[in-house]
Write an enzyme that holds these catalytic residues in place. Structure first.
Site, PDB file in Angstrom:
ATOM      1  N   ASN A 571      -5.869  -5.656  -0.028  1.00  0.00           N
ATOM      2  CA  ASN A 571      -6.350  -5.784  -1.402  1.00  0.00           C
ATOM      3  C   ASN A 571      -7.277  -6.964  -1.628  1.00  0.00           C
ATOM      4  OD1 ASN A 571      -5.590  -3.621  -2.928  1.00  0.00           O
ATOM      5  ND2 ASN A 571      -4.043  -4.693  -4.116  1.00  0.00           N
ATOM      6  N   SER A 596      -6.197  -4.108  -6.893  1.00  0.00           N
ATOM      7  CA  SER A 596      -5.436  -3.353  -7.886  1.00  0.00           C
ATOM      8  C   SER A 596      -4.183  -2.785  -7.245  1.00  0.00           C
ATOM      9  CB  SER A 596      -6.285  -2.225  -8.470  1.00  0.00           C
ATOM     10  OG  SER A 596      -5.512  -1.393  -9.309  1.00  0.00           O
ATOM     11  N   ASP A 616       7.130  -2.524   0.465  1.00  0.00           N
ATOM     12  CA  ASP A 616       6.560  -3.844   0.244  1.00  0.00           C
ATOM     13  C   ASP A 616       6.642  -4.659   1.519  1.00  0.00           C
ATOM     14  OD1 ASP A 616       6.122  -3.150  -2.370  1.00  0.00           O
ATOM     15  OD2 ASP A 616       7.865  -4.217  -3.161  1.00  0.00           O
ATOM     16  N   ASP A 617       5.651  -5.487   1.751  1.00  0.00           N
ATOM     17  CA  ASP A 617       5.609  -6.241   3.005  1.00  0.00           C
ATOM     18  C   ASP A 617       6.576  -7.412   3.040  1.00  0.00           C
ATOM     19  OD1 ASP A 617       4.325  -7.849   1.175  1.00  0.00           O
ATOM     20  OD2 ASP A 617       2.741  -8.483   2.546  1.00  0.00           O
ATOM     21  N   ASP A 618       7.340  -7.637   1.972  1.00  0.00           N
ATOM     22  CA  ASP A 618       8.319  -8.718   1.972  1.00  0.00           C
ATOM     23  C   ASP A 618       9.751  -8.199   2.045  1.00  0.00           C
ATOM     24  OD1 ASP A 618       8.515  -7.635  -0.560  1.00  0.00           O
ATOM     25  OD2 ASP A 618       7.541  -9.326  -1.559  1.00  0.00           O
ATOM     26  N   CYS A 704       3.922  -2.598 -12.448  1.00  0.00           N
ATOM     27  CA  CYS A 704       4.499  -1.331 -12.929  1.00  0.00           C
ATOM     28  C   CYS A 704       3.939  -0.068 -12.284  1.00  0.00           C
ATOM     29  CB  CYS A 704       4.344  -1.211 -14.458  1.00  0.00           C
ATOM     30  SG  CYS A 704       5.063  -2.579 -15.376  1.00  0.00           S
ATOM     31  N   GLU A 705       3.240  -0.167 -11.157  1.00  0.00           N
ATOM     32  CA  GLU A 705       2.755   1.059 -10.517  1.00  0.00           C
ATOM     33  C   GLU A 705       3.913   1.939 -10.064  1.00  0.00           C
ATOM     34  OE1 GLU A 705       3.743  -1.423  -7.054  1.00  0.00           O
ATOM     35  OE2 GLU A 705       2.969  -1.773  -9.064  1.00  0.00           O
ATOM     36  N   ASP A 706       5.031   1.332  -9.658  1.00  0.00           N
ATOM     37  CA  ASP A 706       6.189   2.111  -9.227  1.00  0.00           C
ATOM     38  C   ASP A 706       6.854   2.828 -10.392  1.00  0.00           C
ATOM     39  OD1 ASP A 706       6.901  -0.307 -10.307  1.00  0.00           O
ATOM     40  OD2 ASP A 706       8.538  -0.694  -8.917  1.00  0.00           O
TER      41      ASP A 706
END
Length: 781
Positions: A571, A596, A616-618, A704-706
């Protein structure tokens, strides 16, 4: 004696009963110490099992088949190519698709011509490795045949190996060794496929003798179908003929009165050639010997090659056959087994340069199959020792190969290590108890006391002198032990450190015992669904500031068995090279033009699997948990299946954590930071015109994309759209990062509560509550 006791005014004491002795023993310091040590070991072992061992896929103790076996856990995979020297695994081949059960049944009654039409127009074509049907095996992945195949058909088996193909028109028959549970010996099983090897129907046991059978070399000669299996315990090489193919066979004749193993036939330059190994060899010659025989007919008589044995000393040379010999572009090729290190380590391929009745010469060539990189997490990660490649009428080459995720003798070795760890832990506990005085070792003084008087007897009998030496040494050892106990019981820092080290070593040995005795084969295996394996693509979104986290992410998840590819949505910042990662699968960096959160769900035509795992990468999870989630998604690919549940309710709606959902006893939303979804449906839905207003709101608030994806799923279906799988453990490092958008929990929750109000006004409410613990396997508790 009784009179003397009466005169002393006393009475004889009755001997203590067994219950009194048991009570006294239970109250003894030794028993108390050992019970405390056992309780401590149980707590340590239980914690280790819960934290570490339970994260692996453990064997089902009540299963009829697929049990740990010293010979391995072999299974079978399919490969395809335009050349036998360039074969690709089924999941990498263009458009191979499994047939449904109804299609397989219908194909059983079709003529070969009609089956060909079904194959060409009904279930082939499309992009690399993809299915163009509504199948959750998209793509079909290796292995295509496992111990579960005969077991589920009512023939419990521990493994399947040594596969040989027989091609009859558009139908494939596969003959293989199956380790039968009832007799614990090899029988010859047979399966059938109508879809080019993507799915297999187990037909039954083709050949069962009173001795071990394997390596079922099947061929056709003068309109008869023959099988030449290995059965070395009969000390002869037998040939069987099919009386009712493929399940009924009769003994035709004995070809060679010698215990030959892994025997393969090939017709080449006017003769029939028999390649095999002598099983009576031992030492350095075991699995390192090759013999050649020749004849004018596969029915014999057979004459030994003058150069026999061709090999007899180096196991790494591939002397022992590894499958069917084949001819390609006029040259003869022989697959052999590299048995260095472990039996059946890998297949080596040789091109025969000279084959006459007097001479033989071969040279190694590249086999052309990609080496497995995932170790035990790959079905053939530790061994692959057999290949049968054949050319179809279309000119395409097809091959079967077996593979194993553990080395030979692994289950025996793991048991040995486990019991050794347990023995050492017990020994250390006894040692500490002895030093601290809780456990006593009593040696009668009369045994230790040296004899002070020498007699003629001691000069005559050597045994008497030996006893004197034993008593003298015992006395000295007793003195040394007493001195050591006294010194170790002194209250010093060095003594405290010593006992802490001993305790740590004991804990380590308890963990070793639990790991090897209860941890299965140590692999994080994939789960099958409807007898099939498949693969998924991992998608994660990150940027420059989190590169260090991404490298750990890729290194860990690329080792998971069902991961096909990792797509990194970049991103922000300068993207890294794909070569910067320690990965066993391809890593693709997809650089975005704008920063985004909508980018994580962007339609990507380069994704080659139906299933996508957004993560998620974490977040760090076990591969076994990913495999469970993938299995649950394949049962219902119309759902989002994830690991972080939420319960959204209230008026107005309010965003809360998982603890609230647990209190409510259910959930109606799954966070897509760790969730499986249908790549085509989900991404197209997210980028549809109806989702435009929601996407704009996500981009504006960078959050809030999820939640939006959940509303779009709920809006597009009247059935259940989410499912939860409980992970063994998951580490979320977002709270430790200064760049994570959720590091301020309350602010993050406030923004998401506003998102809920916005999305519900646009797309309507979320579905009803789904309770925890609804799955029969209890994965969702």
């Amino acid at each position: 004696m009784a009179g003397q006791a009466a005169r002393r005014g006393g009475a004889m004491r009755p001997p203590p009963s067994s219950s009194m002795r048991a009570a006294a023993l239970a109250r003894s310091p030794a028993a108390s110490f050992l019970l405390a040590a056992a309780a401590t070991a149980a707590v340590v072992g239980g914690l280790y099992f819960w934290v570490v061992v339970s994260s692996f896929r453990l064997p089902d103790s009540g299963a009829a088949g697929c049990r740990a076996d010293g010979e391995g856990s072999w299974s079978v995979g399919m490969f395809y190519g335009s050349s036998p020297l360039e074969l690709r695994s089924i999941e990498l081949v263009s458009g191979v698709r499994r047939l449904s059960l109804r299609q397989r049944i219908s194909c059983a009654g079709l003529t070969p011509e009609v089956r060909l039409l079904v194959r060409n127009f009904g279930h082939f074509g499309g992009q690399e490795g993809r299915s163009n049907g509504n199948s959750s095996a998209w793509p079909v992945a290796n292995p295509v045949l496992t111990c579960a195949t005969p077991t589920e058909a009512g023939y419990p088996s521990n493994f399947v190996a040594d596969p040989f193909l027989y091609v009859e028109g558009d139908t494939l028959f596969l003959f293989f060794e199956t380790k039968t549970i009832s007799s614990m010996q090899g029988d010859i099983g047979v399966a059938r496929s109508f879809d080019k090897g993507a799915t297999w129907e187990f037909l039954g046991i083709a050949l069962d003798e009173a001795w071990h059978l394997s390596y079922p070399f099947v061929f056709k000669y003068e309109n008869e179908i023959y099988m030449m299996p290995e059965g070395n315990k009969k000390k002869e090489l037998r040939l069987y003929r099919a009386t009712k193919f493929p399940l009924e066979w009769t003994l035709e004749k004995v070809l060679v009165n010698k215990p030959l193993i892994d025997a393969s036939l090939v017709q080449f330059e006017g003769y029939w050639w028999l390649f095999a190994s002598d099983f009576t060899r031992y030492g350095v010659e075991k699995n390192a010997e090759l013999e050649i025989w020749y004849s004018n007919s596969p029915l014999g008589p057979w004459t030994e090659h003058k150069q026999n044995p061709i090999y007899k000393s180096d196991k790494s040379l591939g002397a022992r056959n590894g499958g069917r010999l084949f001819v390609f572009e006029g040259s003869l090729y022989r697959p052999g087994q590299d048995c260095s290190g472990t039996y059946g380590r890998r297949v080596k391929l040789y091109r025969v340069e000279k084959l006459t009745m007097e001479e033989y010469k071969e040279v190694p060539v590249k086999i052309g199959i990609e080496e497995p990189k995932k170790g035990r997490n790959a079905w053939n990660g530790m061994r692959y020792h057999h290949m049968d490649a054949q050319q179809l009428a279309s000119g395409e080459w097809i091959a079967v190969m077996d593979g194993d995720r553990v080395p030979s003798g692994d289950s025996t070795r793991r048991s040995l290590f486990g019991y050794l760890g347990l023995l050492l832990a017990v020994s250390l506990a006894v040692f500490v108890g002895f030093v601290k005085g809780a456990i006593s070792c009593y040696i009668p003084p009369s045994f230790r006391a040296p004899l002070t008087r020498r007699t003629e007897l001691s000069r005559i009998f050597p045994g008497h002198r030996f006893n004197q030496k034993v008593r003298r040494y015992s006395t000295n050892i007793g003195r040394y032990i007493s001195a050591i106990k006294t010194r170790l019981n002194e209250k010093t820092w060095s003594n405290m450190m010593f006992f802490w080290v001993v305790a740590l070593i004991g804990i380590v040995n308890v963990c070793i015992a639990v790991h090897f005795l209860c941890g299965g084969n140590g692999a994080e295996e994939a789960y099958t669904y409807q007898g099939q394996h498949s693969q998924f693509t991992m998608v994660t979104m990150t940027y420059e500031a989190r590169l260090w986290n991404l490298k750990l992410f890729v290194e860990h998840y690329s080792r998971c068995e069902s991961v096909r590819e990792i797509v990194v949505v970049w991103n922000k910042g300068n993207p890294p090279s794909s070569d910067a990662f320690d990965s066993t699968v391809p890593v693709r960096i997809r650089v975005e033009e704008i920063n985004s959160l909508n980018n994580r769900f962007r339609v990507d035509p380069l994704i080659k699997t139906r299933a996508v795992f957004e993560l998620d990468d974490d977040i760090m999870m076990t591969c076994t948990d990913l495999e469970k989630g993938f299995r649950a998604w394949r049962e219902h690919p119309e759902r989002m299946v994830g690991f972080y549940p939420r319960m959204i309710d209230g008026n107005p709606l309010q965003y809360r954590n998982e603890r609230y959902a647990r209190g409510k006893g259910g959930y109606n939303l799954i966070l897509t930071g760790a969730a499986f979804m249908d790549s085509e449906f989900a991404f197209k839905k997210y980028w549809s015109e109806e989702a435009r207003e929601g996407r704009d709101y996500v981009h504006k608030n960078f959050n809030c994309e999820d939640l939006l994806m959940n509303f779009l799923y709920a809006n597009g279906s009247t059935s259940r759209t989410v499912e939860y799988i409980h992970p063994a453990w998951a580490i979320d490092t977002s709270k430790l990062s200064s760049v994570a958008i959720s590091r301020n929990t309350q602010k993050h929750y406030d923004i998401r509560t506003k998102c809920l109000a916005k999305f519900s006004s646009i797309y309507g409410p979320l579905p009803q509550k789904w309770e925890f613990g609804m799955r029969e396997d209890s994965w969702d508790k």
